[in-house]
Scaffold this active site. Structure first.
Site, PDB file in Angstrom:
ATOM      1  N   LYS A  85       1.148  -1.323  -0.205  1.00 11.50           N
ATOM      2  CA  LYS A  85       0.378   0.230   0.113  1.00 11.50           C
ATOM      3  C   LYS A  85       0.805   1.499   0.326  1.00 11.50           C
ATOM      4  O   LYS A  85       1.030   1.561   1.178  1.00 11.50           O
ATOM      5  CB  LYS A  85      -0.875  -0.093   0.790  1.00 11.50           C
ATOM      6  N   GLU A 132       9.791   2.236  10.670  1.00  8.41           N
ATOM      7  CA  GLU A 132      10.527   3.793  10.399  1.00  8.41           C
ATOM      8  C   GLU A 132       9.829   4.844  10.271  1.00  8.41           C
ATOM      9  O   GLU A 132       9.040   4.828   9.611  1.00  8.41           O
ATOM     10  CB  GLU A 132      11.564   3.673   9.176  1.00  8.41           C
ATOM     11  N   CYS A 144      13.390  11.258   6.355  1.00 14.07           N
ATOM     12  CA  CYS A 144      13.789  11.439   7.736  1.00 14.07           C
ATOM     13  C   CYS A 144      14.920  11.960   7.972  1.00 14.07           C
ATOM     14  O   CYS A 144      15.083  11.687   9.393  1.00 14.07           O
ATOM     15  CB  CYS A 144      12.850  10.235   8.156  1.00 14.07           C
ATOM     16  N   GLU A 186       9.534  17.687  14.665  1.00 14.93           N
ATOM     17  CA  GLU A 186       9.761  16.911  13.472  1.00 14.93           C
ATOM     18  C   GLU A 186       9.100  17.745  12.388  1.00 14.93           C
ATOM     19  O   GLU A 186       7.636  17.707  12.255  1.00 14.93           O
ATOM     20  CB  GLU A 186       9.792  15.927  12.845  1.00 14.93           C
TER      21      GLU A 186
HETATM   22  C1  UN1 Z   1      14.777   9.250   4.054  1.00 13.72           C
HETATM   23  O1  UN1 Z   1      15.024  10.370   4.247  1.00 13.72           O
HETATM   24  O2  UN1 Z   1      13.053   8.866   3.783  1.00 13.72           O
HETATM   25  O3  UN1 Z   1      20.204   8.311   3.335  1.00 13.72           O
HETATM   26  C2  UN1 Z   1      14.853   7.725   3.572  1.00 13.72           C
HETATM   27  C3  UN1 Z   1      19.772   8.437   2.972  1.00 13.72           C
HETATM   28  C4  UN1 Z   1      18.859   7.491   1.536  1.00 13.72           C
HETATM   29  C5  UN1 Z   1      17.339   7.383   2.354  1.00 13.72           C
HETATM   30  C6  UN1 Z   1      16.666   8.397   3.072  1.00 13.72           C
HETATM   31  N1  UN1 Z   1      19.299   6.934   1.436  1.00 13.72           N
HETATM   32  O4  UN1 Z   1      18.525   9.842   3.187  1.00 13.72           O
END
Ligand code: UN1
Length: 496
Positions: free
Chosen positions: A175, A250, A284, A385
């Site tokens: 999804k 995550e 993130c 955040e």
């Molecule tokens: C994310 O930030 O949502 O290291 C993932 C990184 C990428 C993955 C990020 N390879 O920023």
């Protein structure tokens, strides 16, 4: 009427049973419709789970190297379509094209890496304490997996989950975020074309609020892997645990870069710009805090604000664009609201922070990259955040104070330090309480052959991606087998 992106259920592309659709529009220019997507309800989810359940036994019993061959093939197909998919991502969610291409590349890397795992899913053999008896542990698939992904990495994050799940012998209901349904559909189409048997990978489009929980908590789902907000992830983790499902989430981050007095400042500024404003801060892993040694603070801030204000804002498909839009009007309002919060808290806005409507940006969700200085650790803009082009700069008198500030949030995904001093680096590597630590590099740049995930409220359960402790642990269970060929009753611990 534009073509409708469909669900894939039991090997057939079909529209959702309710016949409803939603539109995906380009956040750089909302007059551009990128596509129309079928809108699933709970009935469609049930069908997809049933298909995945039905396909599980055969897939589980197929040799892992054979499963992997399909991933290799998909890797080749995705490589051929990299440009097309990168562009689609840019149109769907706004990240600039080089980042879109990088996102697709990360999925290609993951396909090849996980395909290799097909010949490596090894366990252990250990001697028994009894004669004529052997012991081993083997990895077995968990079962039917619900994979729920966000929009900020439309191809890479789905690949992080789908590829290990499949190579380990699980079947999947995927999804994706409703903002990036079309990118997700292309990825699934490629896997389908590469030869996955029907029912092994199913795709349902729709809104998380409407079908996400139903999918995750479905009685026939054994395993849930989610990437998204901490609020949703925490709830999901609790509910899945209660129902005995394997779950990993995550979630958010409030990642920080430390800039020491001996840092190469040009490099640190580049890292701060990339970490803070890459993907318009919607990662993130975004560097939303920069903690600078007092001795170089003013100089760093000057250079950083200068660099941020030189960034070219615009449509990510245009060659010179450095920073694209944010994903939606809701996200835009949220970020602008945090600008007000920062001002009210007494921090100083030194760059950006306004909606950007110049030229052909008038119909998109653009924000000038914002930098606040004079931020103190307890402020909301230093703790929460924001997920936008918004960086809070703080001061620290030494390394110890800097590490304390970095560790002083509920999150723990990424931290980075810029220093030339190997001893300071070693202390930071040891004491930063985050899942990933970078030295003389920004907060962005994880590679697929290592695990990815955070501590505290950034991550729950197993990590993603490759390496020890990565996704293979999430998508397998250990089974221990004792085989006694002595022909008599032997008793462990008792026969001596
Ligand atoms: C994310 O930030 O949502 O290291 C993932 C990184 C990428 C993955 C990020 N390879 O920023």
């Amino acid at each position: 009427m534009a073509e409708i992106a469909k669900n894939l259920i039991n090997g057939a592309w079909e529209e959702a049973s309710g016949g409803k659709t939603f539109e995906n529009r380009n956040p750089a220019d909302i007059s551009e419709m990128v596509g129309v997507v079928t809108k699933s309800d709970k009935t469609d989810v049930d069908k997809a789970v049933k298909a995945a359940r039905g396909a599980f036994n055969e897939w589980r019993l197929s040799p892992a190297p054979k499963r992997a061959e399909i991933l290799f093939k998909a890797g080749e197909l995705l490589t051929k379509r990299k440009q097309e998919l990168g562009e689609l991502e840019t149109r769907e969610m706004g990240k600039i094209l080089p980042e879109g291409l990088g996102d697709v590349q990360e999925a290609i890397d993951m396909l090849y890496y996980m395909a290799g795992e097909g010949r490596r899913l090894s366990g252990e053999t250990i001697p028994s304490e009894l004669p004529n008896k052997d012991c081993k542990s083997v990895r077995v698939p968990v079962g039917v997996c619900a994979l729920i992904t966000p929009w900020n990495f439309p191809i890479a994050i789905p690949a992080w989950k789908i590829m290990p799940a499949l190579v380990c012998g699980n079947t999947v209901v995927f999804k994706p975020s409703n903002y990036t349904s079309l990118s997700a559909a292309r990825l699934v189409e490629i896997l389908h074309e590469a030869g996955l048997p029907r029912g092994v990978l199913n795709l349902v489009h729709g809104r998380g609020e409407e079908i996400g929980e139903h999918l995750a908590l479905h009685p026939d789902i054994d395993c849930v892997s989610f990437t998204g907000s901490t609020a949703v992830g925490q709830k999901l983790a609790a509910a899945c645990t209660e129902k005995g499902k394997k779950v990993s989430c995550e979630m958010g981050g409030k990642n920080a870069i430390i800039v020491m007095d001996d840092a190469n400042l040009e490099l640190a500024v580049e890292g701060a710009v990339w970490g803070g404003f890459g993907t318009s801060g919607q990662r993130c892993t975004a560097a939303s805090r920069i903690v600078v040694h007092s001795d170089v603070h003013d100089k760093f801030l000057d250079m950083f604000a200068g660099a941020a204000s030189r960034l070219k804002i615009g449509n990510g498909l245009l060659k010179n664009t450095d920073i694209g839009p944010v994903i939606s009007s809701v996200q835009m309002e949220k970020v602008l609201n945090y600008i007000d919060i920062g001002k009210k808290e007494g921090a100083r806005l030194v760059a950006g922070g306004k909606a950007y409507k110049e030229g052909n940006c008038a119909r998109g969700y653009f924000i000038e990259p914002a930098i606040f200085s004079e931020v103190t650790p307890a402020m909301r803009i230093a703790q929460e955040e924001i997920f936008g082009p918004f960086v809070s700069v703080m001061k620290a008198k030494d390394l110890e104070e800097a590490i304390g500030i970095v560790n002083g949030t509920k999150y723990g995904l990424v931290a980075s330090i810029y220093t030339q001093d190997v001893n300071k680096s070693a202390i930071a590597e040891r004491d930063l309480d985050t899942g990933l630590v970078y030295v003389n590099a920004s907060t962005i740049g994880s590679e697929v052959q290592l695990p990815f995930g955070g501590t505290k409220r950034s991550g729950f359960g197993h990590k993603e991606a490759g390496g020890r402790g990565g996704a293979i642990d999430m998508f397998t269970r250990w089974k221990v087998i004792y085989r006694d060929y002595s022909g008599r009753l032997q008793k462990a611990q008792i026969d001596r």
